[in-house]
Design a protein around this motif. Structure first.
Motif, PDB file in Angstrom:
ATOM      1  N   LYS A 193      31.987   3.821  50.368  1.00 30.63           N
ATOM      2  CA  LYS A 193      31.118   3.419  49.246  1.00 30.63           C
ATOM      3  C   LYS A 193      30.754   1.904  49.259  1.00 30.63           C
ATOM      4  N   GLU A 194      29.454   1.819  48.996  1.00 34.48           N
ATOM      5  CA  GLU A 194      28.774   0.566  49.060  1.00 34.48           C
ATOM      6  C   GLU A 194      28.505   0.022  50.378  1.00 34.48           C
ATOM      7  N   THR A 195      29.554   0.074  51.226  1.00 33.04           N
ATOM      8  CA  THR A 195      29.324  -0.614  52.634  1.00 33.04           C
ATOM      9  C   THR A 195      28.865   0.502  53.828  1.00 33.04           C
ATOM     10  N   GLY A 196      28.840   1.862  53.272  1.00 43.03           N
ATOM     11  CA  GLY A 196      28.701   2.731  54.119  1.00 43.03           C
ATOM     12  C   GLY A 196      27.075   3.047  54.341  1.00 43.03           C
ATOM     13  N   LEU A 197      26.553   4.221  54.623  1.00 38.69           N
ATOM     14  CA  LEU A 197      25.199   4.486  54.931  1.00 38.69           C
ATOM     15  C   LEU A 197      24.555   5.290  53.707  1.00 38.69           C
ATOM     16  N   PHE A 198      25.184   5.559  52.738  1.00 35.96           N
ATOM     17  CA  PHE A 198      24.675   6.320  51.569  1.00 35.96           C
ATOM     18  C   PHE A 198      23.812   5.195  51.010  1.00 35.96           C
ATOM     19  N   PRO A 199      22.570   5.693  50.268  1.00 34.40           N
ATOM     20  CA  PRO A 199      21.779   4.585  49.654  1.00 34.40           C
ATOM     21  C   PRO A 199      22.325   4.350  48.448  1.00 34.40           C
ATOM     22  N   ALA A 200      21.808   3.024  47.849  1.00 37.10           N
ATOM     23  CA  ALA A 200      22.180   2.638  46.649  1.00 37.10           C
ATOM     24  C   ALA A 200      21.153   3.305  45.685  1.00 37.10           C
ATOM     25  N   PRO A 201      21.484   3.438  44.528  1.00 30.85           N
ATOM     26  CA  PRO A 201      20.255   3.819  43.647  1.00 30.85           C
ATOM     27  C   PRO A 201      19.180   3.021  43.726  1.00 30.85           C
ATOM     28  N   ALA A 202      18.869   1.679  43.846  1.00 28.07           N
ATOM     29  CA  ALA A 202      17.697   1.089  44.126  1.00 28.07           C
ATOM     30  C   ALA A 202      16.989   1.348  45.205  1.00 28.07           C
TER      31      ALA A 202
ATOM     32  N   ILE B 295      16.418   4.629  46.305  1.00 25.90           N
ATOM     33  CA  ILE B 295      15.966   5.865  46.078  1.00 25.90           C
ATOM     34  C   ILE B 295      15.064   5.850  44.989  1.00 25.90           C
ATOM     35  N   GLU B 296      13.731   6.629  45.432  1.00 30.35           N
ATOM     36  CA  GLU B 296      12.655   6.556  44.343  1.00 30.35           C
ATOM     37  C   GLU B 296      12.497   8.314  44.291  1.00 30.35           C
ATOM     38  N   LEU B 297      12.656   8.626  43.162  1.00 30.48           N
ATOM     39  CA  LEU B 297      12.633  10.124  42.823  1.00 30.48           C
ATOM     40  C   LEU B 297      11.362  10.343  42.034  1.00 30.48           C
ATOM     41  N   LYS B 298      10.569  11.592  42.351  1.00 31.96           N
ATOM     42  CA  LYS B 298       9.114  11.998  41.752  1.00 31.96           C
ATOM     43  C   LYS B 298       9.177  13.393  41.569  1.00 31.96           C
ATOM     44  N   CYS B 299       8.515  13.896  40.827  1.00 31.43           N
ATOM     45  CA  CYS B 299       8.306  15.359  40.402  1.00 31.43           C
ATOM     46  C   CYS B 299       7.203  15.587  39.669  1.00 31.43           C
TER      47      CYS B 299
ATOM     48  N   ILE C 297      11.289  12.710  47.310  1.00 33.05           N
ATOM     49  CA  ILE C 297      12.493  11.834  46.993  1.00 33.05           C
ATOM     50  C   ILE C 297      12.252  10.726  48.320  1.00 33.05           C
ATOM     51  N   SER C 298      11.885   9.563  48.152  1.00 33.70           N
ATOM     52  CA  SER C 298      11.783   8.603  49.165  1.00 33.70           C
ATOM     53  C   SER C 298      13.404   7.644  49.306  1.00 33.70           C
ATOM     54  N   ILE C 299      13.615   7.379  50.548  1.00 39.21           N
ATOM     55  CA  ILE C 299      15.061   6.638  50.814  1.00 39.21           C
ATOM     56  C   ILE C 299      14.681   5.707  51.725  1.00 39.21           C
ATOM     57  N   ALA C 300      14.965   4.333  51.231  1.00 36.05           N
ATOM     58  CA  ALA C 300      14.582   2.988  52.028  1.00 36.05           C
ATOM     59  C   ALA C 300      15.374   3.144  53.342  1.00 36.05           C
ATOM     60  N   PRO C 301      14.793   2.676  54.459  1.00 35.21           N
ATOM     61  CA  PRO C 301      15.774   2.426  55.619  1.00 35.21           C
ATOM     62  C   PRO C 301      16.925   1.481  55.455  1.00 35.21           C
ATOM     63  N   ALA C 302      17.924   1.998  56.234  1.00 37.18           N
ATOM     64  CA  ALA C 302      19.154   0.966  56.120  1.00 37.18           C
ATOM     65  C   ALA C 302      19.075  -0.278  56.519  1.00 37.18           C
TER      66      ALA C 302
ATOM     67  N   ILE D 198      13.674  17.789  55.054  1.00 38.28           N
ATOM     68  CA  ILE D 198      14.610  16.568  55.091  1.00 38.28           C
ATOM     69  C   ILE D 198      14.054  15.875  56.521  1.00 38.28           C
ATOM     70  N   ARG D 199      13.638  14.684  56.422  1.00 43.41           N
ATOM     71  CA  ARG D 199      13.064  13.951  57.672  1.00 43.41           C
ATOM     72  C   ARG D 199      13.268  12.530  57.323  1.00 43.41           C
ATOM     73  N   SER D 200      12.900  11.684  58.364  1.00 45.99           N
ATOM     74  CA  SER D 200      13.142  10.309  58.239  1.00 45.99           C
ATOM     75  C   SER D 200      12.781   9.456  56.896  1.00 45.99           C
ATOM     76  N   GLY D 201      13.589   9.299  56.078  1.00 38.44           N
ATOM     77  CA  GLY D 201      13.105   8.219  54.988  1.00 38.44           C
ATOM     78  C   GLY D 201      12.666   9.141  53.882  1.00 38.44           C
ATOM     79  N   GLU D 202      12.450  10.484  53.922  1.00 39.79           N
ATOM     80  CA  GLU D 202      11.778  11.230  52.883  1.00 39.79           C
ATOM     81  C   GLU D 202      12.334  12.702  52.799  1.00 39.79           C
ATOM     82  N   ILE D 203      12.259  13.102  51.581  1.00 41.39           N
ATOM     83  CA  ILE D 203      12.752  14.442  51.200  1.00 41.39           C
ATOM     84  C   ILE D 203      11.421  14.993  50.489  1.00 41.39           C
ATOM     85  N   GLU D 204      10.888  16.401  50.905  1.00 46.15           N
ATOM     86  CA  GLU D 204      10.078  17.100  49.950  1.00 46.15           C
ATOM     87  C   GLU D 204      10.553  18.608  49.826  1.00 46.15           C
ATOM     88  N   ALA D 205      10.429  18.886  48.632  1.00 48.18           N
ATOM     89  CA  ALA D 205      10.768  20.092  48.329  1.00 48.18           C
ATOM     90  C   ALA D 205       9.907  20.813  47.170  1.00 48.18           C
ATOM     91  N   THR D 206      10.004  22.127  47.243  1.00 45.41           N
ATOM     92  CA  THR D 206       9.300  23.033  46.244  1.00 45.41           C
ATOM     93  C   THR D 206      10.497  23.616  45.356  1.00 45.41           C
TER      94      THR D 206
END
Length: 217
Positions: free
Chosen positions: A86-95, A97-101, A43-48, A24-32
């Motif tokens: 919810k919504e106004t906090g720091l958790f990202p909205a579905p839009a 988040i980008e998921l790839k496998c 998984i890519s997370i857009a900056p707040a 887990i790092r800035s704006g990105e998650i990589e896993a196996t």
């Protein structure tokens, strides 16, 4: 229906230790994830948004008591309530988040992605500061904002009233004699200088003996 089918399987995967690598790092998650073979999940997370983060910092700084917790690397209930709102906090909205496998599953969230997200949730429980990294914001700015608010709250136009002599004993838990207290508080008077020093007497002159007078003649 896709989520209902894949989320339980993702939970089973993470419980069985199938997530063999999670970064887990800035704006990105990589896993196996280990399945029928090793699959790579990204998984890519857009900056707040800057305006959103600025509002959150301002809200968190309103609780002066949270500064001590922040300095210890902890987040108070007040701060976490604002951050995870919810919504106004720091958790990202579905839009955001980008998921790839790399698996052949056509679903946007396959069981491997679900397993990784459950793993991320477990990491966030242990280290909440990872949420700030995912949203590409610096959580130390919360400390700066809280410290600034504390400093402004502590400033006054004039100093507070001085303690009266009768209150000093109460503050320190001792009894003071009024005369002693007054003497202790008053500045020490300079020692009086001596008006005149006694002149030192000259040493007495030695008298010549008769033998020495005759020799000198």
């Amino acid at each position: 229906m896709d989520y209902a089918n894949r989320l339980p399987r993702g939970r089973t995967y993470v419980r069985n230790g199938s997530v063999v690598h999670l970064d887990i790092r800035s704006g990105e998650i990589e896993a196996t994830v280990s399945g029928s073979e090793l699959y790579q999940v990204k998984i890519s997370i857009a900056p707040a948004a800057k305006a959103k983060w600025k509002r959150l910092c301002h809200e968190c700084s309103g609780a002066i008591g949270s500064l001590v917790e922040l300095l210890r690397g902890r987040f108070s209930d007040h701060v976490m309530g604002i951050i995870t709102r919810k919504e106004t906090g720091l958790f990202p909205a579905p839009a955001e988040i980008e998921l790839k496998c790399s698996c052949p599953d056509w679903a946007t969230m396959c069981k491997h992605v679900a397993a990784v997200l459950y793993g991320v949730g477990s990491r966030l429980d242990e280290s909440p500061e990872l949420l700030f990294a995912l949203r590409s914001v610096n959580h130390e700015e919360l400390i700066t904002q809280a410290a600034t608010a504390t400093d402004l709250a502590g400033k006054t136009e004039a100093a507070g009233p001085e303690l009266a002599e009768s209150e000093i004993g109460a503050v320190f838990g001792i009894e003071l004699d009024p005369q002693t207290a007054t003497t202790a508080l008053a500045p020490a008077a300079p020692a009086p200088a001596k008006a005149r020093r006694k002149a030192s007497k000259p040493a007495p002159r030695k008298r010549r003996t008769k033998a020495r007078r005759k020799a000198n003649r």
